[in-house]
Design a protein around this motif. Structure first.
Motif, short mmCIF file in Angstrom:
data_model
loop_
_atom_site.label_atom_id
_atom_site.label_comp_id
_atom_site.label_asym_id
_atom_site.label_seq_id
_atom_site.Cartn_x
_atom_site.Cartn_y
_atom_site.Cartn_z
N UNK A 6 7.66 -12.24 4.72
CA UNK A 6 7.70 -11.15 3.75
C UNK A 6 8.00 -9.83 4.42
N UNK A 7 8.94 -9.05 3.83
CA UNK A 7 9.23 -7.70 4.29
C UNK A 7 8.94 -6.72 3.16
N UNK A 8 8.23 -5.65 3.48
CA UNK A 8 7.94 -4.58 2.51
C UNK A 8 8.55 -3.30 3.09
N UNK A 9 9.72 -2.95 2.63
CA UNK A 9 10.42 -1.79 3.17
C UNK A 9 9.82 -0.47 2.67
N UNK A 10 9.26 -0.50 1.46
CA UNK A 10 8.64 0.69 0.88
C UNK A 10 7.31 0.26 0.25
N UNK A 11 6.32 -0.02 1.06
CA UNK A 11 5.04 -0.50 0.52
C UNK A 11 4.52 0.40 -0.59
N UNK A 12 4.09 -0.24 -1.67
CA UNK A 12 3.57 0.50 -2.82
C UNK A 12 2.21 -0.09 -3.19
N UNK A 13 1.20 0.20 -2.40
CA UNK A 13 -0.11 -0.42 -2.60
C UNK A 13 -0.77 -0.09 -3.93
N UNK A 14 -0.35 1.00 -4.57
CA UNK A 14 -0.95 1.39 -5.84
C UNK A 14 -0.22 0.79 -7.05
N UNK A 15 0.89 0.12 -6.80
CA UNK A 15 1.67 -0.45 -7.91
C UNK A 15 0.88 -1.55 -8.60
N UNK A 35 17.15 -2.12 -3.46
CA UNK A 35 16.31 -2.41 -4.63
C UNK A 35 14.90 -1.89 -4.41
N UNK A 36 14.37 -2.14 -3.22
CA UNK A 36 13.03 -1.66 -2.89
C UNK A 36 12.96 -0.15 -3.01
N UNK A 37 13.96 0.52 -2.47
CA UNK A 37 13.99 1.99 -2.52
C UNK A 37 14.06 2.48 -3.95
N UNK A 38 14.81 1.77 -4.81
CA UNK A 38 15.03 2.22 -6.18
C UNK A 38 13.79 2.08 -7.06
N UNK A 39 12.99 1.05 -6.84
CA UNK A 39 11.87 0.79 -7.76
C UNK A 39 10.52 1.25 -7.23
N UNK A 40 10.43 1.55 -5.94
CA UNK A 40 9.17 2.04 -5.37
C UNK A 40 8.97 3.49 -5.79
N UNK A 41 7.73 3.93 -6.03
CA UNK A 41 6.46 3.24 -5.84
C UNK A 41 5.94 2.54 -7.09
N UNK A 42 6.75 2.48 -8.15
CA UNK A 42 6.27 1.85 -9.37
C UNK A 42 6.08 0.35 -9.24
N UNK A 43 6.87 -0.27 -8.38
CA UNK A 43 6.81 -1.72 -8.15
C UNK A 43 6.76 -1.97 -6.65
N UNK A 44 5.90 -2.85 -6.22
CA UNK A 44 5.80 -3.22 -4.81
C UNK A 44 6.77 -4.37 -4.55
N UNK A 45 7.79 -4.13 -3.74
CA UNK A 45 8.84 -5.13 -3.51
C UNK A 45 8.53 -5.95 -2.26
N UNK A 82 -1.64 -9.51 -8.14
CA UNK A 82 -0.97 -8.70 -9.14
C UNK A 82 0.19 -9.50 -9.71
N UNK A 83 0.59 -9.22 -10.93
CA UNK A 83 1.68 -9.99 -11.54
C UNK A 83 2.96 -9.94 -10.71
N UNK A 84 3.60 -11.10 -10.60
CA UNK A 84 4.82 -11.24 -9.81
C UNK A 84 6.02 -11.46 -10.72
N UNK A 85 7.12 -10.82 -10.38
CA UNK A 85 8.42 -11.11 -10.96
C UNK A 85 9.30 -11.62 -9.83
N UNK A 86 10.08 -12.66 -10.09
CA UNK A 86 10.92 -13.25 -9.06
C UNK A 86 12.38 -12.95 -9.35
#
Length: 248
Positions: A6-15, A35-45, A82-86
């Protein structure tokens, strides 16, 4: 929490939710950095890193989908608080499907499965790219336009990445769908109108693999339409997650 997978380029622990991204054949976790940059911090990628590439270059390749899915699922159960989307593109969509099956068998139903640039698991083509010589494999990569031109023109880099690509092609081309219960999560198929590997009927067949809602979106372009339509694809993901979280 650290993991070779697993890689977390923009960790979003509060998501409140997480998006798990599965690369295409020959791809790596960094494909999903934008994608990670675009959705963080609202979603933890969480971007999956398969063995045999980048920082896992010297680890043995895994050349079958069920084994990859087993190992990735074992990692993801630690992130399922936390809920996962794939989201998976090409080979990644097939792996994401098999991971979703395994997660649901353990009682974790994803918010949704995005199947991008891949025909439904029950639709088979007799492809044998993994049996081609190196020149043949390179021709296939050029045809799909999924590898940067500078990589294809640099022999040293090519020799480094070809083993992983061949292993991935072997995994996806030898995969055979094992019939089983349909998913309980929604499935969203993303496809393109000029993809040589998927026609629209094959993409629509994903509907047969879920008892939840299904929808399809057709983009213009070829196999790697996700790069050309990155903003729209991210929009599809975020809207789905927001709606699914509202319904919880």
């Amino acid at each position: 929490m650290s993991s070779g997978w697993i890689r977390r380029f923009h960790p979003a622990p509060e998501a409140d939710t997480r998006l798990v991204c599965f690369p295409h054949a020959g791809g790596s976790a960094t494909f999903y950095f934008p994608v990670s940059r675009a959705v963080s911090p609202g979603v933890d990628v969480l971007a999956v890193q398969y063995p045999g590439r980048q920082d896992r270059m010297y680890e043995p390749h895994v050349d079958d989908i069920p084994t990859l899915a087993d190992r990735i699922t074992e990692e993801l159960v630690h992130w399922a608080d936390r809920p996962l989307t794939l989201f998976g593109h090409s080979m990644g969509a097939t792996i994401a499907f098999e991971v979703a099956r395994r997660l649901e068998a353990r009682g974790t139903v994803p918010l949704g499965l995005f199947a991008s640039g891949r025909r439904a698991p029950s639709r088979h083509r007799g492809e044998q790219v993994h049996l081609l010589d190196d020149d043949g494999l390179i021709r296939e990569l050029r045809r799909l336009s999924g590898t940067d031109a500078e990589v294809l023109d640099d022999e040293a880099i090519l020799r480094m990445v070809l083993p992983a690509m061949r292993s991935d092609y072997r995994a996806v081309e030898t995969y055979r769908y094992e019939p089983g219960p349909p998913l309980n999560c929604p499935v969203i198929a993303l496809t393109a109108d000029d993809d040589p590997l998927v026609d629209v009927a094959e993409a629509r067949a994903w509907a047969q693999h879920t008892v939840a809602p299904f929808r399809i979106r057709i983009f213009t372009g070829g196999h790697f339409f996700v790069s050309a339509h990155a903003e729209s694809v991210v929009g599809e993901i975020t809207r789905h997650i927001e709606a699914a979280m509202t319904r919880r």
